[in-house]
Design a protein around this motif. Sequence first.
Motif, mmCIF file in Angstrom:
data_model
loop_
_atom_site.group_PDB
_atom_site.id
_atom_site.type_symbol
_atom_site.label_atom_id
_atom_site.label_comp_id
_atom_site.label_asym_id
_atom_site.label_seq_id
_atom_site.Cartn_x
_atom_site.Cartn_y
_atom_site.Cartn_z
ATOM 1 N N LYS A 153 32.978 -0.645 -0.999
ATOM 2 C CA LYS A 153 32.138 0.569 -1.795
ATOM 3 C C LYS A 153 31.280 1.315 -0.977
ATOM 4 O O LYS A 153 30.182 1.853 -1.244
ATOM 5 N N GLU A 154 31.603 1.323 0.400
ATOM 6 C CA GLU A 154 31.060 2.168 1.357
ATOM 7 C C GLU A 154 31.993 2.811 2.263
ATOM 8 O O GLU A 154 32.765 2.335 2.732
ATOM 9 N N LYS A 171 31.364 7.827 -5.605
ATOM 10 C CA LYS A 171 31.233 6.584 -5.831
ATOM 11 C C LYS A 171 31.086 5.567 -4.735
ATOM 12 O O LYS A 171 30.822 4.260 -4.810
ATOM 13 N N LEU A 172 30.831 6.043 -3.819
ATOM 14 C CA LEU A 172 30.731 5.193 -2.489
ATOM 15 C C LEU A 172 29.394 5.554 -1.665
ATOM 16 O O LEU A 172 29.013 6.662 -1.612
ATOM 17 N N LYS A 173 28.905 4.491 -0.963
ATOM 18 C CA LYS A 173 27.703 4.572 -0.377
ATOM 19 C C LYS A 173 28.021 5.330 0.972
ATOM 20 O O LYS A 173 29.159 5.322 1.411
ATOM 21 N N GLY A 174 26.981 5.934 1.399
ATOM 22 C CA GLY A 174 27.170 6.727 2.749
ATOM 23 C C GLY A 174 27.127 8.143 2.742
ATOM 24 O O GLY A 174 27.181 8.619 1.560
ATOM 25 N N LYS A 197 23.388 13.315 1.951
ATOM 26 C CA LYS A 197 23.286 11.863 2.216
ATOM 27 C C LYS A 197 22.558 11.524 0.858
ATOM 28 O O LYS A 197 22.001 12.061 -0.057
ATOM 29 N N THR A 231 28.093 12.262 2.404
ATOM 30 C CA THR A 231 29.298 12.813 1.912
ATOM 31 C C THR A 231 29.494 14.164 2.886
ATOM 32 O O THR A 231 28.397 14.966 2.811
#
Length: 254
Positions: A163-164, A106-109, A254, A111
Amino acid sequence: MNKAMKATVVAAGIAMLFGSVNMTEASASKAANKSSQTVIKSSAADKKAVEAAKAVLSKKLAQKNPGDLYILYVRDKALNGGAEFMNYMNMFQFKTYEEYLNQAAKLKGPTLTKPEALPEGYKFVKGNIQPPLIKYLTQYQKEVKAEAAAQGKGVHYKKFVWKEMGEINLIFANGKDNLQMQVAYYVGKDKGNSGYSYHTADEFDAEIAKKHPDFVRNTLSWSDQNYIYNITTNPGNPLTKEELIKLSETAVKK
């Protein structure tokens, strides 16, 4: 001579010229005292406001709502241990790998993922995702301070929805051996893709090792344009540098 007293003396001197010393001097003294009292009341009010805000924020953190992030602004730094801001955070914490993946998606960036070449026997122990404070802290602080100014407040806090990802930490273990993975926003000036850097637990300074034994680990590091990555293992772990590099090849999505 303080400013209030100096103002009283000057006012009294002017009053003598106009033959109204007593009345004007008394009036000036009263005004000076009122001004002094206002400052005291303001400081007391701010002190109460700081205590109240911290109590509310501590209560919010106690509710353990994952992802909650508040920043407290205090105009009078003396009321906050010399600091203008204070962060209150409930990071996302996970007991299962599946829970972690669901939130990370659910988050930007980037993993972190369980490496395909991770030896059999290693199981997920725990993990966390932290907000992007390093990247956006200055922006966040400006926002809460601007809100305080607009509302005429000396003490103010604001909730931030992020959100990141700012940092991810995962731990896998196999008996007495463990492997930790981390990705964090990179604040270095020289950004860019880097080669691998590897240091063994034996290379740590003896003083650091004594003060911070948890820091003593075998560490593989690398970076890209925005993030720095680490894979570390406990002293005595049989995984070699080459094996850690192999793990790194499938450790990031990514």
